[in-house]
Motif scaffolding. Structure first.
Motif, PDB file in Angstrom:
ATOM      1  N   ALA A  23      29.965  22.081  -2.517  1.00 13.49           N
ATOM      2  CA  ALA A  23      30.900  23.182  -2.224  1.00 13.49           C
ATOM      3  C   ALA A  23      32.309  22.622  -2.050  1.00 13.49           C
ATOM      4  CB  ALA A  23      30.457  23.938  -0.989  1.00 13.49           C
ATOM      5  N   ASP A  24      32.892  22.163  -3.156  1.00 14.91           N
ATOM      6  CA  ASP A  24      34.270  21.671  -3.121  1.00 14.91           C
ATOM      7  C   ASP A  24      35.139  22.409  -4.134  1.00 14.91           C
ATOM      8  OD1 ASP A  24      33.339  20.652  -5.487  1.00 14.91           O
ATOM      9  OD2 ASP A  24      34.103  18.632  -5.164  1.00 14.91           O
ATOM     10  N   GLY A  25      34.674  23.564  -4.564  1.00 17.19           N
ATOM     11  CA  GLY A  25      35.439  24.373  -5.510  1.00 17.19           C
ATOM     12  C   GLY A  25      36.589  25.074  -4.821  1.00 17.19           C
ATOM     13  N   PRO A  26      37.192  26.052  -5.489  1.00 12.96           N
ATOM     14  CA  PRO A  26      38.344  26.747  -4.899  1.00 12.96           C
ATOM     15  C   PRO A  26      37.930  27.534  -3.652  1.00 12.96           C
ATOM     16  CG  PRO A  26      37.653  27.802  -6.948  1.00 12.96           C
ATOM     17  CD  PRO A  26      36.854  26.552  -6.820  1.00 12.96           C
ATOM     18  N   GLN A  36      35.974  29.881   2.584  1.00 14.77           N
ATOM     19  CA  GLN A  36      34.731  29.211   2.205  1.00 14.77           C
ATOM     20  C   GLN A  36      34.928  28.644   0.797  1.00 14.77           C
ATOM     21  OE1 GLN A  36      31.898  29.084   4.276  1.00 14.77           O
ATOM     22  NE2 GLN A  36      33.396  29.829   5.739  1.00 14.77           N
ATOM     23  N   HIS A  37      34.436  27.466   0.566  1.00 18.95           N
ATOM     24  CA  HIS A  37      34.584  26.862  -0.758  1.00 18.95           C
ATOM     25  C   HIS A  37      33.423  27.269  -1.658  1.00 18.95           C
ATOM     26  CE1 HIS A  37      38.043  24.189  -0.213  1.00 18.95           C
ATOM     27  NE2 HIS A  37      37.688  24.218   1.054  1.00 18.95           N
TER      28      HIS A  37
END
Length: 170
Positions: A23-26, A36-37
């Motif tokens: 969970a390192d997306g936008p 929240q990523h």
């Protein structure tokens, strides 16, 4: 998985790897939970179980078709890099730079790395490493070329670690 031979034999450990989306997306705002990523790109999560019982975990962005043995080798290559960095600092003073310019820092780092490469080549020659199929050895007594200029006589010195000859112009 066994990744290389060490001083005490083959180095091996148990590895497991699985592809996940970290969970390192936008960032996305979801109601009152704040930012929240979203899931990002797929990566490897690698677990290592050592013979001592110790467990380590790693993330890697290697391609999805990378074999487990290659992933383990890449993880374990870090130790060699850390050893080189430690030697650069302890033996050659990589961390002794006190200048104020970016150019000076780069020059200092370059000179310590050149010195490190030179020392490593000397260590390999002394340990009998180097090429697997060496050329026939040269005669024991090196032949010296006559220098046309007295200052060029330094280049003909047979041993790179021997002291340089005195300057004849002094």
């Amino acid at each position: 998985v066994s990744w290389r031979r060490g001083t005490k034999g083959r180095l091996s450990a148990r590895f497991a790897a699985v592809r996940v989306r970290v969970a390192d997306g936008p960032p996305q705002r979801i109601r009152d939970m704040g930012a929240q990523h979203l899931p990002g790109e797929e990566v490897w999560v690698i677990g290592e179980h050592r013979s001592t019982g110790e467990r380590k975990y790693y993330l890697s962005n290697l391609p999805a078709d990378t074999p487990l043995k290659q992933i383990a080798g890449a993880i374990k290559a870090r130790w060699v890099c850390e050893q080189a960095h430690q030697q650069l600092k302890e033996e050659l003073g990589l961390d002794h730079f006190e200048g104020r310019s970016w150019t000076g820092l780069h020059r200092h780092a370059l000179m310590t790395m050149i010195a490190y490469a030179f020392l490593q080549s000397r260590r390999l020659k002394q340990a009998g490493g180097g090429k697997k199929n060496p050329r026939p050895t040269a005669p024991t007594e090196p032949t010296r070329r006559q220098a046309s200029h007295p200052l060029r006589a330094r280049a003909a010195a047979p041993n790179p670690l021997s002291p340089l000859p005195q300057n004849p112009l002094r």
